[in-house]
Design an enzyme around this catalytic site. Structure first.
Site, mmCIF file in Angstrom:
data_model
loop_
_atom_site.group_PDB
_atom_site.id
_atom_site.type_symbol
_atom_site.label_atom_id
_atom_site.label_comp_id
_atom_site.label_asym_id
_atom_site.label_seq_id
_atom_site.Cartn_x
_atom_site.Cartn_y
_atom_site.Cartn_z
ATOM 1 N N LYS A 9 0.814 -1.213 0.000
ATOM 2 C CA LYS A 9 0.000 0.000 0.000
ATOM 3 C C LYS A 9 0.861 1.283 0.000
ATOM 4 O O LYS A 9 2.070 1.228 0.267
ATOM 5 C CB LYS A 9 -0.932 -0.031 1.221
ATOM 6 C CG LYS A 9 -1.933 -1.193 1.169
ATOM 7 C CD LYS A 9 -2.935 -1.100 2.298
ATOM 8 C CE LYS A 9 -3.935 -2.247 2.230
ATOM 9 N NZ LYS A 9 -4.983 -2.119 3.270
ATOM 10 N N TYR A 49 -12.403 -1.977 -3.660
ATOM 11 C CA TYR A 49 -12.920 -2.087 -2.289
ATOM 12 C C TYR A 49 -14.448 -1.961 -2.235
ATOM 13 O O TYR A 49 -14.991 -1.616 -1.183
ATOM 14 C CB TYR A 49 -12.261 -1.029 -1.396
ATOM 15 C CG TYR A 49 -10.867 -1.419 -0.920
ATOM 16 C CD1 TYR A 49 -10.671 -2.574 -0.168
ATOM 17 C CD2 TYR A 49 -9.762 -0.629 -1.201
ATOM 18 C CE1 TYR A 49 -9.405 -2.932 0.289
ATOM 19 C CE2 TYR A 49 -8.488 -0.979 -0.748
ATOM 20 C CZ TYR A 49 -8.323 -2.129 -0.005
ATOM 21 O OH TYR A 49 -7.077 -2.486 0.455
ATOM 22 N N PHE A 57 -15.475 3.909 6.961
ATOM 23 C CA PHE A 57 -14.107 4.270 6.589
ATOM 24 C C PHE A 57 -13.866 4.240 5.074
ATOM 25 O O PHE A 57 -12.746 4.453 4.621
ATOM 26 C CB PHE A 57 -13.102 3.351 7.304
ATOM 27 C CG PHE A 57 -13.285 1.863 7.045
ATOM 28 C CD1 PHE A 57 -12.818 1.281 5.872
ATOM 29 C CD2 PHE A 57 -13.921 1.067 7.975
ATOM 30 C CE1 PHE A 57 -12.971 -0.078 5.637
ATOM 31 C CE2 PHE A 57 -14.080 -0.296 7.762
ATOM 32 C CZ PHE A 57 -13.601 -0.866 6.580
ATOM 33 N N ARG A 85 -1.977 -14.327 4.744
ATOM 34 C CA ARG A 85 -2.666 -13.639 5.839
ATOM 35 C C ARG A 85 -1.921 -13.809 7.158
ATOM 36 O O ARG A 85 -1.889 -12.911 8.002
ATOM 37 C CB ARG A 85 -4.126 -14.085 5.907
ATOM 38 C CG ARG A 85 -4.873 -13.594 4.659
ATOM 39 C CD ARG A 85 -6.327 -13.918 4.674
ATOM 40 N NE ARG A 85 -7.081 -13.120 5.629
ATOM 41 C CZ ARG A 85 -7.506 -11.888 5.422
ATOM 42 N NH1 ARG A 85 -7.206 -11.236 4.305
ATOM 43 N NH2 ARG A 85 -8.218 -11.266 6.323
ATOM 44 N N THR A 91 -5.363 -7.088 10.718
ATOM 45 C CA THR A 91 -5.649 -5.813 10.027
ATOM 46 C C THR A 91 -5.186 -4.621 10.861
ATOM 47 O O THR A 91 -4.554 -3.704 10.339
ATOM 48 C CB THR A 91 -7.172 -5.683 9.767
ATOM 49 O OG1 THR A 91 -7.609 -6.838 9.059
ATOM 50 C CG2 THR A 91 -7.500 -4.438 8.981
ATOM 51 N N ARG A 102 2.546 -6.327 9.219
ATOM 52 C CA ARG A 102 1.820 -5.180 9.780
ATOM 53 C C ARG A 102 2.381 -4.765 11.138
ATOM 54 O O ARG A 102 2.419 -3.577 11.465
ATOM 55 C CB ARG A 102 0.336 -5.497 9.838
ATOM 56 C CG ARG A 102 -0.292 -5.425 8.435
ATOM 57 C CD ARG A 102 -1.663 -5.996 8.412
ATOM 58 N NE ARG A 102 -2.368 -5.730 7.163
ATOM 59 C CZ ARG A 102 -3.441 -6.395 6.772
ATOM 60 N NH1 ARG A 102 -3.928 -7.364 7.531
ATOM 61 N NH2 ARG A 102 -4.026 -6.108 5.633
ATOM 62 N N ASN A 112 -2.119 0.239 6.761
ATOM 63 C CA ASN A 112 -1.605 -1.026 7.290
ATOM 64 C C ASN A 112 -0.699 -1.790 6.317
ATOM 65 O O ASN A 112 -0.588 -3.006 6.374
ATOM 66 C CB ASN A 112 -2.750 -1.891 7.814
ATOM 67 C CG ASN A 112 -3.710 -2.316 6.725
ATOM 68 O OD1 ASN A 112 -3.574 -1.886 5.583
ATOM 69 N ND2 ASN A 112 -4.670 -3.153 7.062
ATOM 70 N N HIS A 115 -2.175 -5.460 1.612
ATOM 71 C CA HIS A 115 -3.463 -6.148 1.455
ATOM 72 C C HIS A 115 -3.190 -7.560 0.967
ATOM 73 O O HIS A 115 -2.273 -7.778 0.183
ATOM 74 C CB HIS A 115 -4.325 -5.411 0.419
ATOM 75 C CG HIS A 115 -5.500 -6.218 -0.033
ATOM 76 N ND1 HIS A 115 -6.681 -6.265 0.670
ATOM 77 C CD2 HIS A 115 -5.657 -7.065 -1.088
ATOM 78 C CE1 HIS A 115 -7.516 -7.090 0.053
ATOM 79 N NE2 HIS A 115 -6.918 -7.587 -1.015
ATOM 80 N N GLU A 126 -9.637 -10.727 -7.476
ATOM 81 C CA GLU A 126 -8.695 -9.613 -7.324
ATOM 82 C C GLU A 126 -7.530 -9.736 -8.317
ATOM 83 O O GLU A 126 -7.055 -8.723 -8.838
ATOM 84 C CB GLU A 126 -8.209 -9.561 -5.874
ATOM 85 C CG GLU A 126 -9.343 -9.181 -4.917
ATOM 86 C CD GLU A 126 -8.946 -9.083 -3.457
ATOM 87 O OE1 GLU A 126 -9.761 -8.566 -2.658
ATOM 88 O OE2 GLU A 126 -7.828 -9.519 -3.087
HETATM 89 P P1 CMP Z 1 -7.400 -4.521 3.719
HETATM 90 O O1 CMP Z 1 -6.947 -5.857 4.172
HETATM 91 O O2 CMP Z 1 -6.827 -3.987 2.449
HETATM 92 O O3 CMP Z 1 -9.013 -4.516 3.596
HETATM 93 C C1 CMP Z 1 -9.784 -3.359 3.758
HETATM 94 C C2 CMP Z 1 -9.013 -2.194 4.284
HETATM 95 O O4 CMP Z 1 -9.783 -1.209 4.915
HETATM 96 C C3 CMP Z 1 -8.068 -2.678 5.387
HETATM 97 O O5 CMP Z 1 -7.051 -3.473 4.876
HETATM 98 C C4 CMP Z 1 -7.656 -1.357 5.992
HETATM 99 O O6 CMP Z 1 -6.701 -0.643 5.195
HETATM 100 C C5 CMP Z 1 -8.989 -0.618 5.930
HETATM 101 N N1 CMP Z 1 -9.740 -0.759 7.189
HETATM 102 C C6 CMP Z 1 -10.288 -1.854 7.725
HETATM 103 N N2 CMP Z 1 -10.922 -1.594 8.866
HETATM 104 C C7 CMP Z 1 -10.784 -0.271 9.063
HETATM 105 C C8 CMP Z 1 -11.208 0.623 10.070
HETATM 106 N N3 CMP Z 1 -11.933 0.205 11.124
HETATM 107 N N4 CMP Z 1 -10.878 1.917 9.956
HETATM 108 C C9 CMP Z 1 -10.171 2.341 8.881
HETATM 109 N N5 CMP Z 1 -9.726 1.536 7.888
HETATM 110 C C10 CMP Z 1 -10.016 0.249 7.986
#
Ligand code: CMP
Length: 139
Positions: A9, A49, A57, A85, A91, A102, A112, A115, A126
């Site tokens: 990212k 997304y 968010f 994962r 996450t 992470r 984070n 992905h 994807e």
């Molecule tokens: P990712 O695994 O790419 O999947 C969805 C993304 O949304 C996640 O990683 C984070 O970057 C973001 N995300 C998930 N939960 C939250 C949250 N509670 N607040 C802000 N961003 C979030």
């Protein structure tokens, strides 16, 4: 063998962590099948997304994902989806296990660093979103 999809990212690219993340992935037994650096457009990020469209968010996530370059990848190994994962960690970096990507690099639950697809079916979707069949089968 299984192939999964991953994105390094904008936070990680900007902070100079992309190479370190690639080294961790290769060290964990992933083979890079395809890789490209690009800057996501707003519609690309919204489409990718789309499943999170209703989340509070969503707007902020799309803004973050379009703020700088990302690296999209097709990664191959046994149990690639689950293993990726595991290597990424939770996450929210506050909940991520020691040694995970992470835990090492993420700034927040949003910023984070990486992905990874959450299931084989999602990985197939994807991968198709960013790569042609030809790109996925060239090595
Ligand atoms: P990712 O695994 O790419 O999947 C969805 C993304 O949304 C996640 O990683 C984070 O970057 C973001 N995300 C998930 N939960 C939250 C949250 N509670 N607040 C802000 N961003 C979030």
């Amino acid at each position: 063998m299984q192939t999964t999809f991953s994105i390094i990212k904008p936070d990680a690219v900007k902070l100079g962590n992309a190479g370190k993340i690639l080294a961790i992935l290769e060290g964990a037994g992933f083979r890079i099948k395809a890789l490209r650096m690009l800057k996501l457009s707003q519609s690309q990020a919204e489409g990718f997304y789309a499943v999170h469209r209703e989340r509070p968010f969503f707007g902020s996530l799309v803004k973050f994902m379009t703020e700088g370059s990302v690296i999209v990848m097709a990664l191959e190994r046994e149990d690639a989806v689950l293993k990726l994962r595991e290597v990424m960690g939770a996450t929210n970096p506050a909940n991520a296990a020691d040694g995970t990507i992470r835990k090492l690099f993420a700034e927040s639950i949003e910023r984070n660093s990486i992905h990874g697809s959450d299931a084989p079916e999602t990985a197939a979707e994807e991968l198709k979103y960013f790569f042609t069949t030809q790109e996925l089968n060239q090595i």
